[in-house]
Write an enzyme that holds these catalytic residues in place. Structure first.
Site, PDB file in Angstrom:
ATOM      1  N   SER A 435       0.872  -1.167   0.000  1.00  4.32           N
ATOM      2  CA  SER A 435       0.000   0.000   0.000  1.00  4.32           C
ATOM      3  C   SER A 435       0.905   1.211   0.000  1.00  4.32           C
ATOM      4  O   SER A 435       1.677   1.402   0.932  1.00  4.32           O
ATOM      5  CB  SER A 435      -0.900  -0.013   1.225  1.00  4.32           C
ATOM      6  OG  SER A 435      -1.554   1.226   1.323  1.00  4.32           O
ATOM      7  N   ARG A 436       0.843   2.007  -1.065  1.00  2.00           N
ATOM      8  CA  ARG A 436       1.866   3.043  -1.224  1.00  2.00           C
ATOM      9  C   ARG A 436       1.586   4.318  -0.455  1.00  2.00           C
ATOM     10  O   ARG A 436       2.488   5.081  -0.197  1.00  2.00           O
ATOM     11  CB  ARG A 436       2.038   3.381  -2.708  1.00  2.00           C
ATOM     12  CG  ARG A 436       2.603   2.208  -3.456  1.00  2.00           C
ATOM     13  CD  ARG A 436       3.169   2.579  -4.805  1.00  2.00           C
ATOM     14  NE  ARG A 436       3.391   1.366  -5.562  1.00  2.00           N
ATOM     15  CZ  ARG A 436       2.576   0.892  -6.486  1.00  2.00           C
ATOM     16  NH1 ARG A 436       1.500   1.569  -6.816  1.00  2.00           N
ATOM     17  NH2 ARG A 436       2.833  -0.243  -7.096  1.00  2.00           N
ATOM     18  N   VAL A 437       0.336   4.597  -0.107  1.00  3.06           N
ATOM     19  CA  VAL A 437       0.087   5.838   0.621  1.00  3.06           C
ATOM     20  C   VAL A 437      -0.597   5.634   1.959  1.00  3.06           C
ATOM     21  O   VAL A 437      -0.547   6.499   2.824  1.00  3.06           O
ATOM     22  CB  VAL A 437      -0.764   6.835  -0.209  1.00  3.06           C
ATOM     23  CG1 VAL A 437       0.015   7.350  -1.372  1.00  3.06           C
ATOM     24  CG2 VAL A 437      -2.055   6.201  -0.653  1.00  3.06           C
TER      25      VAL A 437
END
Ligand code: ATP
Ligand code: MG
Length: 576
Positions: A435-437
């Site tokens: 999950s990048r953010v």
């Protein structure tokens, strides 16, 4: 000689004929042969077709003209007396209207010639009332997708322009309903009173209208909220082979929004009607339909409907987002959407590219998913979180559509069938998911309690591979393997059982504090349930505080771990 066709109820008298020929001479400076065709024209009027232009003397045509004049007066901002005057002075006159002809029709697609000024995305009306949308502009013809059954359209029939683009009805009334891609209810209940209409295609919010993702959108699934947290406004892909629990994750995320003031939209693309009906029933039974809209383009619907459904649903979501609300939208699934678009493109004669998809298949999904955002406070601070689903073949995430969507979204949850069949459900592959953010959106309590979980699991997986064939292991390795197995067991979660934040925090604190170390693997689920219910009884104040504020102090963590150890000791004594 040039020909003009006159449509009317009754044959025109020679005198009338003479008048029409004269009108045409005045208009075009040439003589025309007048051919009469009988057709029902409203208000005993006439319709005169010259090439692609039509002069409309029917009642409808005159009303349309009146409407246009009124709009013009309104736009010019003249005063009401002047308006009255204009209406008073108004004499019906013939306006040329563009008319096209259907060249071919089939598979929900029609090619039309003659509408030289029609624009991309414009709605066209076919003779008989069927509507369609322009999708392809070529020199000689335009390609059009049909919104209704193509049985009602035949080659050679007339098509007229509306000068409007496609829109769907939106509003609060749609909550709890199942609608099709055009916003028409398909659940057999009364019609919906819409609050307005929104264009199906809409530009994504600009950069200055957005703010960073900083609030959690909890899914209630321990494996996701602890390791791959999702924030409001994020796009997180759910990807995996068929029957690996993709839909289940999305549905649990919707169930978990109960009482959190989040509007949910579930878009079913190309699924069996029966499974959507079952899913709707499941949501209704659990009280989730009160805040959910289901947009359905089923397996039996035409490809154009499948193509439109996610855009329409997004338009419905934007309505709520712009009102400052939080929206969760699930696209189930975008691989079927891409396939429908491929079929349309091939029928429209576009050249095929990789895997026979057209060249703009990336844009197809990027313009859709970019519409999910977290709006700035000036814009009301609403958000739309997207959970697109993609089905892979043989776990191949490097195929065309999966790689495209992976690069568009802010992370992915990769579901593995090996895990799923081994009973590890939800079957989230910890190594390939990301999950990048969302980390910025995780609450402090969650961050503190989940701390090293990913790392521990990564070490466990590595060690598991190395020790697979070894028979005599030293005690430390054995302990570490047991610890890892315990963590994997802890992450198993039944469907329709979302966990609240305090439950997740309690379980994570206990597991990462090695409190479950001595509990046999098969008993972990029972132990976890015992721990949660005991915590909720003895420390309800702390549980409430975690849910409300999302904060956990070091002392509180130790307190939870003490409790967990106690429960474990008692548990082991009982089971022995
Ligand atoms: P499809 O490819 O058909 O869309 P899918 O990947 O969406 O499948 P689901 O329909 O969500 O998979 O799940 C497949 C089956 O697994 C369902 O019968 C569901 O009830 C079951 N299942 C999913 N998640 C869990 C879980 N956490 N625990 C137990 N069973 C589960
Ligand atoms: Mg599914």
């Amino acid at each position: 000689m040039n020909r003009a066709i006159l449509y009317s109820n009754a044959e025109p008298s020679p005198k009338q004929r003479e008048k029409f020929v004269e009108f045409l001479r005045g208009k075009y400076g040439e003589d025309y042969e007048l051919v009469w065709e009988q057709e029902e024209v409203e208000g005993n009027g006439f319709r005169l077709a010259v090439g692609t232009e039509v002069y409309d003397w029917s009642l409808q045509g005159r009303l349309a003209q009146l409407r246009e004049t009124l709009q013009k007066v309104k736009a010019e901002g003249k005063l009401i007396p002047l308006l009255k005057e204009t209406v008073h002075d108004w004499v019906p006159q013939a306006l040329a209207e563009e008319i096209g002809t259907v060249e071919s029709v089939g598979d929900g697609i029609a090619t039309v010639s003659g509408l030289d000024n029609a624009v991309y995305g414009e709605i066209l009306i076919f003779q008989g009332g069927v509507r369609g949308m322009v999708m392809e502009l070529q020199q000689e013809f335009l390609g059009c997708i049909l919104f209704d059954d193509d049985d009602n359209v035949s080659a050679g029939s007339r098509v007229s322009r509306t000068k409007r683009t496609a829109a769907v009805p939106v509003g609060e009334g749609f909550l709890g309903r199942v609608v099709n891609a055009l916003g028409v209810p398909v659940d057999g209940k009364e019609s919906v009173r819409e609050d307005g209409y929104r264009p199906i295609e809409h530009p994504a919010p600009a950069i200055i209208d957005r703010q960073p993702v900083n609030e959690p959108m909890e899914t209630g699934i321990l494996a996701i909220d602890s390791m791959f947290p999702i924030g409001r406004g994020q796009r997180e892909l759910i990807i995996g082979d068929r029957q690996t629990g993709k839909t289940a994750i999305a549905i649990d995320a919707i169930l978990n929004q109960k009482g959190r003031d989040v509007i949910c939209i579930y878009v079913a693309i190309g699924q069996k009607e029966s499974s959507v009906a079952q899913l709707t029933e499941n949501l209704r039974k659990r009280g989730a339909m009160d805040y959910t809209i289901i947009v359905m383009a089923g397996a039996s619907d035409s490809d154009p409907m499948l193509y439109l459904a996610p855009y329409s649903a997004t338009a419905m979501g934007e309505y709520f987002m712009e009102k400052g609300k939080d929206v969760l939208i699930v696209y189930d699934d975008l691989s079927k959407h891409a396939v429908a678009y491929r079929a349309i493109s091939l029928l429209l004669d576009r050249s095929p590219g990789r895997e026979a998809y057209p060249g703009d298949v990336f844009y197809l999904h990027s313009r859709l998913l970019e519409r999910s955002a977290h709006l700035s406070d000036e814009k009301g601070g609403g958000s739309m979180t997207a959970l697109p689903i993609v089905e892979t073949q043989n776990s191949d995430i490097s195929a065309y559509i999966p790689t495209n969507i992976i690069s568009i979204t802010d992370g992915q949850l990769f579901l593995e069938d090996d895990l799923f069949f081994a009973g590890q459900r939800p079957a989230v592959n910890v190594g390939l998911s990301v999950s990048r953010v969302g980390g910025d959106a995780q609450t402090k309590a969650m961050k503190k309690s989940a701390g090293a979980l990913r790392l521990d699991l990564a070490q466990y997986r590595e060690m598991e591979v190395f020790t697979q064939f070894a028979s005599d292991l030293d005690d430390t390795t054995k302990r570490q393997l047991l610890y890892g197995q315990g963590l994997m067991r802890m992450l198993r979660q039944k469907q329709y059982h979302p966990m609240s934040q305090h439950q997740q925090v309690a379980v994570l604190c206990a597991a990462l504090g090695h409190c479950m170390q001595n509990i046999p693997e098969t008993h972990i689920e029972t132990y976890v349930n015992r721990l949660i219910s005991q915590m909720e009884q003895t420390q309800s104040a702390l549980c409430n505080k975690i849910d409300r504020e999302g904060i956990l102090t070091d002392a509180e963590r130790t307190q939870i771990q003490e409790e967990a150890k106690q429960v474990a000791e008692q548990f082991i004594k009982e089971t022995e």
